[in-house]
Design a protein around this motif. Structure first.
Motif, PDB file in Angstrom:
ATOM      1  N   THR A 117       4.463  -5.846  -8.155  1.00 49.17           N
ATOM      2  CA  THR A 117       4.654  -5.804  -6.702  1.00 49.17           C
ATOM      3  C   THR A 117       4.891  -7.219  -6.190  1.00 49.17           C
ATOM      4  O   THR A 117       4.274  -8.169  -6.653  1.00 49.17           O
ATOM      5  CB  THR A 117       3.423  -5.195  -6.012  1.00 49.17           C
ATOM      6  N   THR A 118       5.800  -7.333  -5.208  1.00 49.35           N
ATOM      7  CA  THR A 118       6.099  -8.623  -4.589  1.00 49.35           C
ATOM      8  C   THR A 118       5.651  -8.581  -3.133  1.00 49.35           C
ATOM      9  O   THR A 118       6.026  -7.653  -2.394  1.00 49.35           O
ATOM     10  CB  THR A 118       7.604  -8.935  -4.659  1.00 49.35           C
ATOM     11  N   VAL A 119       4.835  -9.580  -2.737  1.00 52.54           N
ATOM     12  CA  VAL A 119       4.310  -9.636  -1.375  1.00 52.54           C
ATOM     13  C   VAL A 119       4.616 -11.018  -0.811  1.00 52.54           C
ATOM     14  O   VAL A 119       4.237 -12.037  -1.407  1.00 52.54           O
ATOM     15  CB  VAL A 119       2.796  -9.356  -1.327  1.00 52.54           C
ATOM     16  N   LEU A 120       5.297 -11.051   0.348  1.00 53.16           N
ATOM     17  CA  LEU A 120       5.574 -12.304   1.039  1.00 53.16           C
ATOM     18  C   LEU A 120       4.784 -12.320   2.342  1.00 53.16           C
ATOM     19  O   LEU A 120       4.876 -11.381   3.145  1.00 53.16           O
ATOM     20  CB  LEU A 120       7.075 -12.433   1.324  1.00 53.16           C
ATOM     21  N   ASN A 121       4.006 -13.403   2.521  1.00 51.86           N
ATOM     22  CA  ASN A 121       3.146 -13.505   3.707  1.00 51.86           C
ATOM     23  C   ASN A 121       2.344 -12.218   3.898  1.00 51.86           C
ATOM     24  O   ASN A 121       2.534 -11.484   4.872  1.00 51.86           O
ATOM     25  CB  ASN A 121       3.973 -13.803   4.965  1.00 51.86           C
ATOM     26  N   PRO A 122       1.470 -11.895   2.945  1.00 52.82           N
ATOM     27  CA  PRO A 122       0.809 -10.580   2.939  1.00 52.82           C
ATOM     28  C   PRO A 122      -0.096 -10.351   4.141  1.00 52.82           C
ATOM     29  O   PRO A 122      -0.716 -11.274   4.662  1.00 52.82           O
ATOM     30  CB  PRO A 122      -0.008 -10.607   1.642  1.00 52.82           C
ATOM     31  N   ALA A 123      -0.117  -9.072   4.544  1.00 47.21           N
ATOM     32  CA  ALA A 123      -1.054  -8.611   5.577  1.00 47.21           C
ATOM     33  C   ALA A 123      -1.502  -7.218   5.151  1.00 47.21           C
ATOM     34  O   ALA A 123      -1.170  -6.203   5.786  1.00 47.21           O
ATOM     35  CB  ALA A 123      -0.382  -8.592   6.944  1.00 47.21           C
ATOM     36  N   ILE A 124      -2.253  -7.176   4.035  1.00 51.64           N
ATOM     37  CA  ILE A 124      -2.667  -5.915   3.422  1.00 51.64           C
ATOM     38  C   ILE A 124      -4.037  -5.529   3.993  1.00 51.64           C
ATOM     39  O   ILE A 124      -4.991  -6.324   3.950  1.00 51.64           O
ATOM     40  CB  ILE A 124      -2.747  -6.041   1.895  1.00 51.64           C
ATOM     41  N   ALA A 125      -4.105  -4.319   4.543  1.00 52.86           N
ATOM     42  CA  ALA A 125      -5.365  -3.842   5.132  1.00 52.86           C
ATOM     43  C   ALA A 125      -6.397  -3.567   4.037  1.00 52.86           C
ATOM     44  O   ALA A 125      -6.033  -3.279   2.885  1.00 52.86           O
ATOM     45  CB  ALA A 125      -5.091  -2.572   5.947  1.00 52.86           C
ATOM     46  N   PRO A 126      -7.666  -3.648   4.377  1.00 56.98           N
ATOM     47  CA  PRO A 126      -8.708  -3.358   3.371  1.00 56.98           C
ATOM     48  C   PRO A 126      -8.593  -1.939   2.830  1.00 56.98           C
ATOM     49  O   PRO A 126      -8.351  -0.984   3.580  1.00 56.98           O
ATOM     50  CB  PRO A 126     -10.009  -3.541   4.154  1.00 56.98           C
ATOM     51  N   GLY A 127      -8.761  -1.811   1.506  1.00 55.13           N
ATOM     52  CA  GLY A 127      -8.730  -0.507   0.856  1.00 55.13           C
ATOM     53  C   GLY A 127      -7.332   0.092   0.713  1.00 55.13           C
ATOM     54  O   GLY A 127      -7.189   1.221   0.227  1.00 55.13           O
ATOM     55  N   LYS A 128      -6.301  -0.619   1.094  1.00 57.96           N
ATOM     56  CA  LYS A 128      -4.940  -0.059   0.992  1.00 57.96           C
ATOM     57  C   LYS A 128      -4.453  -0.125  -0.454  1.00 57.96           C
ATOM     58  O   LYS A 128      -4.697  -1.083  -1.182  1.00 57.96           O
ATOM     59  CB  LYS A 128      -3.997  -0.842   1.897  1.00 57.96           C
ATOM     60  N   ILE A 129      -3.728   0.920  -0.861  1.00 58.42           N
ATOM     61  CA  ILE A 129      -3.152   0.993  -2.212  1.00 58.42           C
ATOM     62  C   ILE A 129      -1.625   0.842  -2.084  1.00 58.42           C
ATOM     63  O   ILE A 129      -0.969   1.624  -1.390  1.00 58.42           O
ATOM     64  CB  ILE A 129      -3.518   2.315  -2.908  1.00 58.42           C
ATOM     65  N   VAL A 130      -1.086  -0.146  -2.762  1.00 56.11           N
ATOM     66  CA  VAL A 130       0.367  -0.406  -2.739  1.00 56.11           C
ATOM     67  C   VAL A 130       0.950   0.051  -4.072  1.00 56.11           C
ATOM     68  O   VAL A 130       0.493  -0.394  -5.132  1.00 56.11           O
ATOM     69  CB  VAL A 130       0.643  -1.904  -2.493  1.00 56.11           C
ATOM     70  N   PRO A 131       1.932   0.936  -4.063  1.00 58.98           N
ATOM     71  CA  PRO A 131       2.521   1.418  -5.330  1.00 58.98           C
ATOM     72  C   PRO A 131       3.155   0.289  -6.135  1.00 58.98           C
ATOM     73  O   PRO A 131       3.568  -0.740  -5.599  1.00 58.98           O
ATOM     74  CB  PRO A 131       3.574   2.432  -4.867  1.00 58.98           C
ATOM     75  N   ALA A 132       3.225   0.504  -7.427  1.00 55.52           N
ATOM     76  CA  ALA A 132       3.819  -0.498  -8.312  1.00 55.52           C
ATOM     77  C   ALA A 132       5.300  -0.688  -7.991  1.00 55.52           C
ATOM     78  O   ALA A 132       6.008   0.249  -7.609  1.00 55.52           O
ATOM     79  CB  ALA A 132       3.657  -0.054  -9.767  1.00 55.52           C
ATOM     80  N   GLY A 133       5.751  -1.927  -8.136  1.00 56.96           N
ATOM     81  CA  GLY A 133       7.162  -2.227  -7.900  1.00 56.96           C
ATOM     82  C   GLY A 133       7.547  -2.328  -6.449  1.00 56.96           C
ATOM     83  O   GLY A 133       8.743  -2.378  -6.130  1.00 56.96           O
ATOM     84  N   SER A 134       6.578  -2.358  -5.529  1.00 57.84           N
ATOM     85  CA  SER A 134       6.892  -2.434  -4.099  1.00 57.84           C
ATOM     86  C   SER A 134       7.260  -3.857  -3.706  1.00 57.84           C
ATOM     87  O   SER A 134       6.909  -4.833  -4.382  1.00 57.84           O
ATOM     88  CB  SER A 134       5.699  -1.954  -3.269  1.00 57.84           C
ATOM     89  N   ILE A 135       7.983  -3.949  -2.579  1.00 54.53           N
ATOM     90  CA  ILE A 135       8.315  -5.244  -1.990  1.00 54.53           C
ATOM     91  C   ILE A 135       7.869  -5.197  -0.543  1.00 54.53           C
ATOM     92  O   ILE A 135       8.346  -4.354   0.238  1.00 54.53           O
ATOM     93  CB  ILE A 135       9.827  -5.538  -2.079  1.00 54.53           C
ATOM     94  N   LEU A 136       6.953  -6.088  -0.159  1.00 56.58           N
ATOM     95  CA  LEU A 136       6.378  -6.077   1.183  1.00 56.58           C
ATOM     96  C   LEU A 136       6.587  -7.439   1.837  1.00 56.58           C
ATOM     97  O   LEU A 136       6.466  -8.484   1.180  1.00 56.58           O
ATOM     98  CB  LEU A 136       4.881  -5.758   1.140  1.00 56.58           C
TER      99      LEU A 136
END
Length: 220
Positions: free
Chosen positions: A93-112
């Motif tokens: 997974t690629t994350v730029l300037n992340p803002a991931i909420a607590p407990g959130k699940i991001v699928p594999a291979g995502s771009i955020l």
């Protein structure tokens, strides 16, 4: 989405560079890179798990990975922001300037967080009209003049014109243009006398040694 399998790394070291605060209870796999750009800070909290080959870099600010967060193998996290507590980022997974909420699940291979690509409706140009094909003969040969129209057939002479032409030819052959009328026409006796003279001349020509009978004697 197809994800190529991750290759095992021979690098058993963890690379740490810059202002990085790493909790002792964090589980860091081999080949992980943790670094902070100048004037930036990276905070890895307690209970964080980072998979093999992941790259985490703080840039232009502070990047915080909260307690219990999990980053899968091959994750790329760059910029400033927060990955919430107990959040889970799938592998690659690629994350730029992340803002991931607590407990959130991001699928594999995502771009955020990729704001560099802006989608807009683009009007496609209209296709140019296809030119009409030109015949090769017309392109190679110059303009030819039109052939002259055939002359109309001659009009046949009428019956009256035919009779007039015949009379004209007869008059030309006989040498006379008018018929004798009135006193100029010969009498019947003159015509008989002239005929007998012609007969006598004809007989004398055929029988020059014999005397033809004299019609005035009345003998046969």
């Amino acid at each position: 989405m197809y994800l190529p399998p991750l290759r095992a790394t021979d690098n058993q070291m963890v690379y740490v560079s810059g202002d990085v605060k790493l909790d002792e209870s964090a589980a860091i796999a081999p080949g992980v890179i943790l670094q902070a750009s100048p004037n930036s800070q990276l905070i890895v909290s307690a209970g964080v798990s980072i998979g093999m080959g992941a790259i985490v870099q703080a840039h232009q600010g502070t990047l915080t990975i909260a307690e219990g967060a999990t980053l899968g193998a091959g994750v790329l996290a760059i910029g400033s922001g927060t990955i919430g507590a107990n959040a889970c980022l799938g592998a690659a997974t690629t994350v730029l300037n992340p803002a991931i909420a607590p407990g959130k699940i991001v699928p594999a291979g995502s771009i955020l967080g990729d704001r560099s690509r802006q989608w807009s409706d683009i009007a496609l140009p209209e296709p140019a009209p296809t030119p009409e094909p030109v015949a090769d003969d017309a392109a190679k040969e110059p303009d030819r003049p039109e052939p002259p129209s055939p002359a109309p057939p001659p009009t046949p002479p009428t019956a009256t014109e035919t009779e007039t032409n015949l009379e004209t030819e007869l008059e030309t052959e006989t040498g006379s243009t008018t018929e004798p009328t009135g006193d100029d026409r010969p009498s019947t006796s003159d015509a008989l006398r002239s005929g007998q003279e012609h007969i006598s001349r004809f007989l004398f020509t055929l029988f020059p040694h014999s005397q033809p009978p004299n019609p005035s004697d009345g003998s046969a």
